[in-house]
Structure formats: structure tokens, C-alpha cells
Design a protein around this motif. Structure first.
Motif, PDB file in Angstrom:
ATOM      1  N   MET A  18       1.001  -1.306  -0.044  1.00 41.13           N
ATOM      2  CA  MET A  18      -0.088  -0.037   0.037  1.00 41.13           C
ATOM      3  C   MET A  18       0.815   1.270   0.027  1.00 41.13           C
ATOM      4  O   MET A  18       1.971   1.320   0.642  1.00 41.13           O
ATOM      5  CB  MET A  18      -0.877  -0.019   1.073  1.00 41.13           C
ATOM      6  N   PRO A  19       0.326   2.487  -0.715  1.00 45.05           N
ATOM      7  CA  PRO A  19       1.054   3.535  -0.496  1.00 45.05           C
ATOM      8  C   PRO A  19       1.067   4.117   0.871  1.00 45.05           C
ATOM      9  O   PRO A  19       0.398   3.538   1.739  1.00 45.05           O
ATOM     10  CB  PRO A  19       0.123   4.608  -1.322  1.00 45.05           C
ATOM     11  N   SER A  20       2.004   5.092   1.004  1.00 41.59           N
ATOM     12  CA  SER A  20       2.038   5.693   2.347  1.00 41.59           C
ATOM     13  C   SER A  20       0.866   6.289   2.826  1.00 41.59           C
ATOM     14  O   SER A  20       0.123   6.793   2.087  1.00 41.59           O
ATOM     15  CB  SER A  20       3.249   6.654   2.450  1.00 41.59           C
ATOM     16  N   LEU A  41     -17.037  10.571 -11.694  1.00 38.54           N
ATOM     17  CA  LEU A  41     -18.155   9.749 -11.910  1.00 38.54           C
ATOM     18  C   LEU A  41     -18.062   8.039 -11.184  1.00 38.54           C
ATOM     19  O   LEU A  41     -19.057   7.871 -10.854  1.00 38.54           O
ATOM     20  CB  LEU A  41     -18.597   9.447 -13.405  1.00 38.54           C
ATOM     21  N   ASP A  42     -16.971   7.721 -11.403  1.00 43.65           N
ATOM     22  CA  ASP A  42     -16.578   6.474 -10.772  1.00 43.65           C
ATOM     23  C   ASP A  42     -14.987   6.497 -10.390  1.00 43.65           C
ATOM     24  O   ASP A  42     -14.232   7.041 -11.107  1.00 43.65           O
ATOM     25  CB  ASP A  42     -17.107   5.560 -11.482  1.00 43.65           C
ATOM     26  N   MET A  43     -14.735   5.502  -9.778  1.00 43.77           N
ATOM     27  CA  MET A  43     -13.097   5.056  -9.283  1.00 43.77           C
ATOM     28  C   MET A  43     -12.974   3.882  -8.831  1.00 43.77           C
ATOM     29  O   MET A  43     -14.007   3.157  -8.343  1.00 43.77           O
ATOM     30  CB  MET A  43     -12.454   6.276  -8.439  1.00 43.77           C
ATOM     31  N   GLY A  44     -11.960   3.383  -9.124  1.00 40.55           N
ATOM     32  CA  GLY A  44     -11.499   2.193  -8.251  1.00 40.55           C
ATOM     33  C   GLY A  44     -10.144   1.575  -8.413  1.00 40.55           C
ATOM     34  O   GLY A  44      -9.219   2.218  -9.172  1.00 40.55           O
ATOM     35  N   GLY A  45      -9.749   0.703  -7.737  1.00 46.61           N
ATOM     36  CA  GLY A  45      -8.425   0.064  -7.636  1.00 46.61           C
ATOM     37  C   GLY A  45      -8.713  -1.360  -7.933  1.00 46.61           C
ATOM     38  O   GLY A  45      -9.640  -1.808  -8.131  1.00 46.61           O
ATOM     39  N   VAL A  76      -2.132  -1.673 -15.534  1.00 41.75           N
ATOM     40  CA  VAL A  76      -3.190  -0.966 -14.756  1.00 41.75           C
ATOM     41  C   VAL A  76      -3.686  -1.266 -13.461  1.00 41.75           C
ATOM     42  O   VAL A  76      -3.905  -2.487 -12.930  1.00 41.75           O
ATOM     43  CB  VAL A  76      -4.693  -0.920 -15.885  1.00 41.75           C
ATOM     44  N   VAL A  77      -3.731  -0.281 -12.331  1.00 49.05           N
ATOM     45  CA  VAL A  77      -3.726  -0.687 -11.044  1.00 49.05           C
ATOM     46  C   VAL A  77      -5.042   0.126 -10.449  1.00 49.05           C
ATOM     47  O   VAL A  77      -5.522  -0.173  -9.351  1.00 49.05           O
ATOM     48  CB  VAL A  77      -2.598  -0.245 -10.237  1.00 49.05           C
ATOM     49  N   GLY A  78      -5.544   1.108 -11.304  1.00 47.40           N
ATOM     50  CA  GLY A  78      -6.808   1.618 -10.936  1.00 47.40           C
ATOM     51  C   GLY A  78      -7.413   2.692 -11.980  1.00 47.40           C
ATOM     52  O   GLY A  78      -6.674   2.514 -12.950  1.00 47.40           O
ATOM     53  N   TYR A  79      -8.415   3.107 -11.698  1.00 47.34           N
ATOM     54  CA  TYR A  79      -9.038   4.221 -12.720  1.00 47.34           C
ATOM     55  C   TYR A  79      -9.933   4.974 -12.244  1.00 47.34           C
ATOM     56  O   TYR A  79     -10.378   4.910 -10.919  1.00 47.34           O
ATOM     57  CB  TYR A  79      -9.992   3.050 -13.681  1.00 47.34           C
ATOM     58  N   TRP A  80     -10.025   6.044 -12.936  1.00 53.91           N
ATOM     59  CA  TRP A  80     -11.287   6.933 -12.537  1.00 53.91           C
ATOM     60  C   TRP A  80     -11.949   7.291 -13.907  1.00 53.91           C
ATOM     61  O   TRP A  80     -11.597   6.831 -15.154  1.00 53.91           O
ATOM     62  CB  TRP A  80     -10.519   8.606 -12.422  1.00 53.91           C
ATOM     63  N   VAL A  81     -13.327   7.524 -13.613  1.00 58.22           N
ATOM     64  CA  VAL A  81     -14.400   7.803 -15.105  1.00 58.22           C
ATOM     65  C   VAL A  81     -14.609   9.230 -14.472  1.00 58.22           C
ATOM     66  O   VAL A  81     -15.225   9.681 -13.266  1.00 58.22           O
ATOM     67  CB  VAL A  81     -15.348   6.967 -15.053  1.00 58.22           C
ATOM     68  N   TRP A  82     -14.310  10.218 -15.376  1.00 55.24           N
ATOM     69  CA  TRP A  82     -14.451  11.757 -15.065  1.00 55.24           C
ATOM     70  C   TRP A  82     -15.395  12.233 -16.451  1.00 55.24           C
ATOM     71  O   TRP A  82     -15.579  11.938 -17.455  1.00 55.24           O
ATOM     72  CB  TRP A  82     -13.283  12.636 -15.193  1.00 55.24           C
TER      73      TRP A  82
END
Length: 125
Positions: A18-20, A41-45, A76-82
Motif C-alpha cells: 500500500m502507498p504511504s 463519476l466513478d473510481m476504483g483500484g 493498470v492498477v486503478g481507474y477514474w471515470v470523469w
């Protein structure tokens, strides 16, 4: 304009660590800012590729390959929908994304405009 923003890392960085706490707090504040601006709109790891499979199609045949996918150049480790007014606006939001100043590895944000089903149909003629 709806865009998908992919968070990518180099395969050698896929440790599952995990990040700091500092970076997690900065990302939380950044995500809150995106929500407050009406952009998010959406996001996830995403889980590690060691827990993933790929389904490949070639020449009418299908095959399944279990991860990890270390042969990939990026993962790809995550995403956003904007929802943004333009690709330029998305780039400006992406430039503000926090990163770890002590991390010497490279990570990327790839921004891709989404195509609606209606736009896809129109393109087909």
C-alpha cells in the motif's frame, strides 16, 4: 465529455504494498476535490495481476492465461471515470494528481475519451 483515466505502473512495482499514509491522505483529498467539482463519476483500484486472468482471442480460438503478467510494459492498477468539458481539462486535473516524491519508479495516467454506444453506431454508418 466522459473520459476514463487509467492509473498504470511498471510490472516490477506490483508488490501489493500500500502507498504511504501521507500519499493516501493526499489522494483522498484529491478525490474529494474531483467529487466537489462534479468531475468524478466513478473510481476504483484493481487487484494484482497475480489474481487475474486474460482471455485471448486469435484466429477463432479462445485461450485463458493466468496472471501475473510480468511481460506487460505497464499494468493498470486503478481507474477514474470523469466528466469534463474537454481533453485539455482532463489533462489539467491529471497534472494535479498527487504522487510520492520519494518514489523513483515511473507511473502513468492514461486519459482516454469514452465513446457512447450511440457514437459507435454512428461511426459504423
Amino acid at each position: 465529455m466522459k473520459v476514463m483515466v487509467f492509473v498504470q505502473i511498471e510490472p516490477k512495482d506490483e508488490t501489493g504494498e500500500m502507498p504511504s499514509a501521507e500519499l493516501l491522505a493526499a489522494m483522498g483529498a484529491y478525490n474529494e476535490e474531483l467529487v466537489a467539482a462534479g468531475v468524478m463519476l466513478d473510481m476504483g483500484g484493481l487487484s494484482a495481476t497475480s489474481q487475474s486472468v486474460r482471455v485471448a482471442f486469435q484466429g477463432g480460438t479462445t485461450s485463458v492465461v493466468d496472471g501475473p503478467f510480468t511481460e506487460s510494459k505497464e499494468i493498470v492498477v486503478g481507474y477514474w471515470v470523469w466528466e469534463v468539458g474537454s481533453l485539455e481539462e482532463a489533462v489539467e486535473w491529471a497534472r494535479r494528481c498527487p504522487s510520492d516524491p520519494h518514489d523513483t519508479t515511473t507511473s502513468w495516467l492514461e486519459i482516454r475519451p469514452c465513446i457512447s454506444l450511440e457514437e459507435f453506431r454512428e461511426a459504423q454508418g
